[in-house]
Motif scaffolding. Structure first.
Motif, PDB file in Angstrom:
ATOM      1  N   SER A 221      -9.255  15.866  -1.117  1.00 41.41           N
ATOM      2  CA  SER A 221     -10.017  14.679  -1.525  1.00 41.41           C
ATOM      3  C   SER A 221      -9.947  14.457  -3.037  1.00 41.41           C
ATOM      4  CB  SER A 221     -11.470  14.801  -1.082  1.00 41.41           C
ATOM      5  OG  SER A 221     -12.132  15.822  -1.800  1.00 41.41           O
ATOM      6  N   ASP A 222      -9.747  15.525  -3.811  1.00 42.67           N
ATOM      7  CA  ASP A 222      -9.587  15.408  -5.254  1.00 42.67           C
ATOM      8  C   ASP A 222      -8.135  15.214  -5.659  1.00 42.67           C
ATOM      9  OD1 ASP A 222     -12.284  15.723  -5.658  1.00 42.67           O
ATOM     10  OD2 ASP A 222     -12.156  17.875  -6.080  1.00 42.67           O
ATOM     11  N   ARG A 223      -7.251  15.060  -4.677  1.00 45.36           N
ATOM     12  CA  ARG A 223      -5.815  14.873  -4.893  1.00 45.36           C
ATOM     13  C   ARG A 223      -5.178  16.043  -5.653  1.00 45.36           C
ATOM     14  NH1 ARG A 223      -4.821   9.970  -2.866  1.00 45.36           N
ATOM     15  NH2 ARG A 223      -6.378   8.342  -3.124  1.00 45.36           N
ATOM     16  N   ARG A 224      -5.628  17.258  -5.281  1.00 41.59           N
ATOM     17  CA  ARG A 224      -5.032  18.479  -5.817  1.00 41.59           C
ATOM     18  C   ARG A 224      -4.341  19.223  -4.680  1.00 41.59           C
ATOM     19  NH1 ARG A 224      -8.936  22.035  -6.726  1.00 41.59           N
ATOM     20  NH2 ARG A 224     -10.595  20.769  -5.863  1.00 41.59           N
ATOM     21  N   ALA A 225      -3.451  20.114  -5.041  1.00 42.36           N
ATOM     22  CA  ALA A 225      -2.803  20.948  -4.030  1.00 42.36           C
ATOM     23  C   ALA A 225      -3.798  22.009  -3.551  1.00 42.36           C
ATOM     24  CB  ALA A 225      -1.571  21.628  -4.617  1.00 42.36           C
ATOM     25  N   PRO A 226      -3.957  22.172  -2.248  1.00 39.37           N
ATOM     26  CA  PRO A 226      -4.940  23.136  -1.727  1.00 39.37           C
ATOM     27  C   PRO A 226      -4.394  24.561  -1.696  1.00 39.37           C
ATOM     28  CG  PRO A 226      -3.963  21.937   0.066  1.00 39.37           C
ATOM     29  CD  PRO A 226      -3.396  21.345  -1.196  1.00 39.37           C
ATOM     30  N   ARG A 227      -4.075  25.096  -2.861  1.00 46.39           N
ATOM     31  CA  ARG A 227      -3.442  26.410  -2.930  1.00 46.39           C
ATOM     32  C   ARG A 227      -4.372  27.538  -2.523  1.00 46.39           C
ATOM     33  NH1 ARG A 227      -1.541  23.929  -7.757  1.00 46.39           N
ATOM     34  NH2 ARG A 227       0.638  23.344  -7.496  1.00 46.39           N
ATOM     35  N   VAL A 228      -5.531  27.628  -3.144  1.00 48.36           N
ATOM     36  CA  VAL A 228      -6.447  28.742  -2.881  1.00 48.36           C
ATOM     37  C   VAL A 228      -6.952  28.674  -1.445  1.00 48.36           C
ATOM     38  CG1 VAL A 228      -8.647  29.781  -3.521  1.00 48.36           C
ATOM     39  CG2 VAL A 228      -7.119  28.940  -5.289  1.00 48.36           C
ATOM     40  N   GLY A 229      -7.318  27.491  -0.993  1.00 53.31           N
ATOM     41  CA  GLY A 229      -7.781  27.342   0.381  1.00 53.31           C
ATOM     42  C   GLY A 229      -6.715  27.739   1.390  1.00 53.31           C
ATOM     43  N   SER A 230      -5.482  27.394   1.104  1.00 56.07           N
ATOM     44  CA  SER A 230      -4.389  27.744   2.008  1.00 56.07           C
ATOM     45  C   SER A 230      -4.163  29.246   2.051  1.00 56.07           C
ATOM     46  CB  SER A 230      -3.103  27.047   1.573  1.00 56.07           C
ATOM     47  OG  SER A 230      -3.263  25.660   1.643  1.00 56.07           O
ATOM     48  N   VAL A 231      -4.246  29.901   0.913  1.00 60.07           N
ATOM     49  CA  VAL A 231      -4.060  31.354   0.868  1.00 60.07           C
ATOM     50  C   VAL A 231      -5.189  32.055   1.620  1.00 60.07           C
ATOM     51  CG1 VAL A 231      -4.033  33.356  -0.675  1.00 60.07           C
ATOM     52  CG2 VAL A 231      -2.701  31.330  -1.245  1.00 60.07           C
ATOM     53  N   VAL A 232      -6.417  31.583   1.435  1.00 64.61           N
ATOM     54  CA  VAL A 232      -7.554  32.181   2.134  1.00 64.61           C
ATOM     55  C   VAL A 232      -7.430  31.944   3.637  1.00 64.61           C
ATOM     56  CG1 VAL A 232     -10.063  32.086   2.405  1.00 64.61           C
ATOM     57  CG2 VAL A 232      -9.065  32.047   0.134  1.00 64.61           C
ATOM     58  N   LEU A 233      -6.993  30.755   4.037  1.00 65.94           N
ATOM     59  CA  LEU A 233      -6.800  30.471   5.455  1.00 65.94           C
ATOM     60  C   LEU A 233      -5.721  31.371   6.052  1.00 65.94           C
ATOM     61  CD1 LEU A 233      -7.512  28.665   7.886  1.00 65.94           C
ATOM     62  CD2 LEU A 233      -5.686  27.141   7.137  1.00 65.94           C
ATOM     63  N   LEU A 234      -4.626  31.556   5.348  1.00 67.21           N
ATOM     64  CA  LEU A 234      -3.567  32.445   5.838  1.00 67.21           C
ATOM     65  C   LEU A 234      -4.040  33.885   5.936  1.00 67.21           C
ATOM     66  CD1 LEU A 234      -0.402  31.050   4.033  1.00 67.21           C
ATOM     67  CD2 LEU A 234      -0.942  30.967   6.463  1.00 67.21           C
ATOM     68  N   ALA A 235      -4.845  34.329   4.969  1.00 66.93           N
ATOM     69  CA  ALA A 235      -5.392  35.685   5.027  1.00 66.93           C
ATOM     70  C   ALA A 235      -6.325  35.836   6.225  1.00 66.93           C
ATOM     71  CB  ALA A 235      -6.131  36.009   3.729  1.00 66.93           C
ATOM     72  N   GLY A 236      -7.147  34.839   6.467  1.00 65.31           N
ATOM     73  CA  GLY A 236      -8.041  34.886   7.617  1.00 65.31           C
ATOM     74  C   GLY A 236      -7.279  34.911   8.930  1.00 65.31           C
ATOM     75  N   LEU A 237      -6.254  34.085   9.045  1.00 68.46           N
ATOM     76  CA  LEU A 237      -5.449  34.073  10.268  1.00 68.46           C
ATOM     77  C   LEU A 237      -4.685  35.380  10.453  1.00 68.46           C
ATOM     78  CD1 LEU A 237      -4.099  30.408  10.228  1.00 68.46           C
ATOM     79  CD2 LEU A 237      -5.976  31.368  11.581  1.00 68.46           C
ATOM     80  N   ALA A 238      -4.246  35.979   9.352  1.00 66.78           N
ATOM     81  CA  ALA A 238      -3.567  37.277   9.439  1.00 66.78           C
ATOM     82  C   ALA A 238      -4.527  38.358   9.934  1.00 66.78           C
ATOM     83  CB  ALA A 238      -2.989  37.659   8.083  1.00 66.78           C
ATOM     84  N   LEU A 239      -5.776  38.328   9.475  1.00 62.00           N
ATOM     85  CA  LEU A 239      -6.767  39.300   9.948  1.00 62.00           C
ATOM     86  C   LEU A 239      -7.078  39.095  11.426  1.00 62.00           C
ATOM     87  CD1 LEU A 239      -9.200  39.434   6.911  1.00 62.00           C
ATOM     88  CD2 LEU A 239      -7.767  41.285   7.765  1.00 62.00           C
ATOM     89  N   VAL A 240      -7.181  37.847  11.855  1.00 61.84           N
ATOM     90  CA  VAL A 240      -7.424  37.564  13.274  1.00 61.84           C
ATOM     91  C   VAL A 240      -6.252  38.061  14.114  1.00 61.84           C
ATOM     92  CG1 VAL A 240      -7.664  35.714  14.980  1.00 61.84           C
ATOM     93  CG2 VAL A 240      -8.996  35.649  12.864  1.00 61.84           C
ATOM     94  N   LEU A 241      -5.043  37.789  13.676  1.00 60.62           N
ATOM     95  CA  LEU A 241      -3.859  38.250  14.396  1.00 60.62           C
ATOM     96  C   LEU A 241      -3.806  39.771  14.453  1.00 60.62           C
ATOM     97  CD1 LEU A 241      -1.212  37.471  15.810  1.00 60.62           C
ATOM     98  CD2 LEU A 241      -0.115  37.602  13.581  1.00 60.62           C
ATOM     99  N   HIS A 242      -4.146  40.424  13.343  1.00 62.54           N
ATOM    100  CA  HIS A 242      -4.176  41.887  13.299  1.00 62.54           C
ATOM    101  C   HIS A 242      -5.184  42.434  14.307  1.00 62.54           C
ATOM    102  CE1 HIS A 242      -4.015  45.926  11.622  1.00 62.54           C
ATOM    103  NE2 HIS A 242      -5.336  45.892  11.483  1.00 62.54           N
ATOM    104  N   ALA A 243      -6.341  41.804  14.405  1.00 61.39           N
ATOM    105  CA  ALA A 243      -7.365  42.245  15.348  1.00 61.39           C
ATOM    106  C   ALA A 243      -6.899  42.067  16.790  1.00 61.39           C
ATOM    107  CB  ALA A 243      -8.660  41.477  15.111  1.00 61.39           C
ATOM    108  N   ILE A 244      -6.264  40.941  17.078  1.00 56.72           N
ATOM    109  CA  ILE A 244      -5.814  40.674  18.449  1.00 56.72           C
ATOM    110  C   ILE A 244      -4.726  41.651  18.862  1.00 56.72           C
ATOM    111  CG2 ILE A 244      -4.587  38.986  19.877  1.00 56.72           C
ATOM    112  CD1 ILE A 244      -6.129  36.812  18.341  1.00 56.72           C
ATOM    113  N   VAL A 245      -3.823  41.964  17.943  1.00 55.24           N
ATOM    114  CA  VAL A 245      -2.720  42.870  18.257  1.00 55.24           C
ATOM    115  C   VAL A 245      -3.223  44.301  18.446  1.00 55.24           C
ATOM    116  CG1 VAL A 245      -0.642  43.926  17.284  1.00 55.24           C
ATOM    117  CG2 VAL A 245      -0.959  41.460  17.173  1.00 55.24           C
TER     118      VAL A 245
END
Length: 74
Positions: A26-50
């Motif tokens: 919404s501020d017309r910036r690249a969502p770098r930090v949010g994307s990294v945090v989202l990827l880290a969260g998804l990696a933790l979820v995947l690690h738990a499932i595996v």
């Protein structure tokens, strides 16, 4: 850490990342930090499932969440 704790931590990170990504867009910036945090969260979820034998069912998620919170409180 147990797979349940990895799952809850990953879900929390993923939930926190979504508003950060929306705010950056919404501020017309690249969502770098949010994307990294989202990827880290998804990696933790995947690690738990595996690492959990049999994986997780969608109906079991509230029990897992409250179980981890209960372990933290005790």
């Amino acid at each position: 850490m147990t797979p349940d704790q990895f799952l809850v931590l990953g879900l929390c990170l993923a939930v926190i990342a979504v508003p950060a990504i929306i705010s950056a867009w919404s501020d017309r910036r690249a969502p770098r930090v949010g994307s990294v945090v989202l990827l880290a969260g998804l990696a933790l979820v995947l690690h738990a499932i595996v690492n959990k034998p049999g994986g997780y069912e969608l109906a079991a998620l509230p029990g897992v969440l409250f179980g981890v919170i209960g372990d933290l409180i005790r």
